[in-house]
Enzyme design. Structure first.
Site, PDB file in Angstrom:
ATOM      1  N   SER A  59      72.969 -17.296 106.173  1.00 53.58           N
ATOM      2  CA  SER A  59      73.207 -17.356 107.629  1.00 53.58           C
ATOM      3  C   SER A  59      72.723 -16.057 108.250  1.00 53.58           C
ATOM      4  CB  SER A  59      74.711 -17.497 107.862  1.00 53.58           C
ATOM      5  OG  SER A  59      75.014 -17.366 109.228  1.00 53.58           O
ATOM      6  N   TYR A  75      83.950 -15.827 106.928  1.00 54.84           N
ATOM      7  CA  TYR A  75      82.755 -16.664 106.731  1.00 54.84           C
ATOM      8  C   TYR A  75      81.523 -15.773 106.571  1.00 54.84           C
ATOM      9  CZ  TYR A  75      78.786 -19.648 107.928  1.00 54.84           C
ATOM     10  OH  TYR A  75      77.574 -20.297 107.914  1.00 54.84           O
TER      11      TYR A  75
END
Ligand code: NJP
Length: 230
Positions: A139, A151
């Site tokens: 990401s 996350y």
């Protein structure tokens, strides 16, 4: 397409994984679609042309047995394995007082352990044939710190895993690519993000990496929507 290349995709039941499967079939890949939602996978496999082109396999990436069975099924049904896109993952609300501990554990198991088990499951085959391509979905949050985001920490682990693996297999013909999306409009978000990419925008990046000649290893691709500042 009896001997066209074979690509396993985890997290193929929606979003980026499903879009990558659609593009891969366009590029003459046979795809093995993996996720927990078997019905969605069956629907996509049908859409992609049925058993000669696409196979649906139920797989929870946190299960070592499932991941081993996934690779075994791909080899058994299609007779070869060329690439593995370890893409399954999910997020959590920002804030170290948010979400439940169980949600955190499941996210770490899926995003980090799941990616590592995918590597472990296909690497022996790639080493035996001295070729193969591993792609991992990290990401933009795996490239920069995001405030209060466990996350983001899991995706930093995935970015590190990609580079760590690349170094381990550097003396072989095996390729490693880390895919780093910015905001993409998928079920990842509870409500639709504004100014986000479409899943196919990432799928095209995946296929760019996959379709390079043997001597080119695209190691990292970060794709943001034009309007995303961070
Ligand atoms: O989200 P979504 P994306 N075992 O929800 C699967 C990263 N990313 O396409 O099992 C196996 O449509 C789940 O399937 P199911 C993100 O972190 C996204 O956006 O049936 N599969 C579904 O197919 C993730 O790594 C954005 O529930 C499991 C898929 O994962 C990847 O992109 C930005 C599983 C999730 O599809 C794909 O997410 C970014 C398990 N245990 C990174 N748990 C973004 N959307 O903005 C989940 O930087 N799945």
């Amino acid at each position: 397409m009896p001997d066209s290349p074979v690509l396993i995709i985890t997290g193929a039941s929606s979003g980026i994984g499903a879009a990558a499967a659609r593009r891969a079939v366009e590029f003459d890949y046979r795809v093995v679609l993996a996720a927990r939602s078997h019905e969605k996978l069956e629907g996509l496999a049908e859409e992609l042309g049925g058993p000669e082109h696409a196979l649906a396999v139920r797989c929870d990436v946190t299960s070592w047995d499932d991941q081993q069975a996934l690779v075994a099924t791909a080899l058994e049904r299609f007779g070869r394995l060329d690439a593995f896109f370890a893409n399954a993952g999910f997020g959590a609300k920002r804030g170290f007082l948010e979400e439940s501990v169980e949600h955190w554990k499941a996210m770490i198991d899926t995003n980090v352990l799941g990616a590592a088990l995918s590597i472990r499951a296909c690497l022996p085959h790639f080493r035996d044939q001295n070729s193969g391509h591993l792609l991992l979905t990290s990401s933009v949050a795996g490239r920069r710190w995001v405030i209060g985001s466990l996350y983001s920490c899991t995706k930093h682990a995935v970015t590190a895993m990609g580079e760590s693996l690349r170094q381990e297999v550097a003396e072989t013909e095996i390729k490693v690519t880390v895919i780093e999306p910015g905001a993409v409009d998928t079920p990842f978000f509870d409500s639709r993000p504004a100014n986000a990419l479409e899943p196919d925008d990432i799928a095209r990046a995946v296929l760019f990496a996959l379709t390079q000649p043997p001597h080119v290893d695209v190691n990292e691709i970060l794709v943001r929507p034009t309007a995303q500042s961070n």
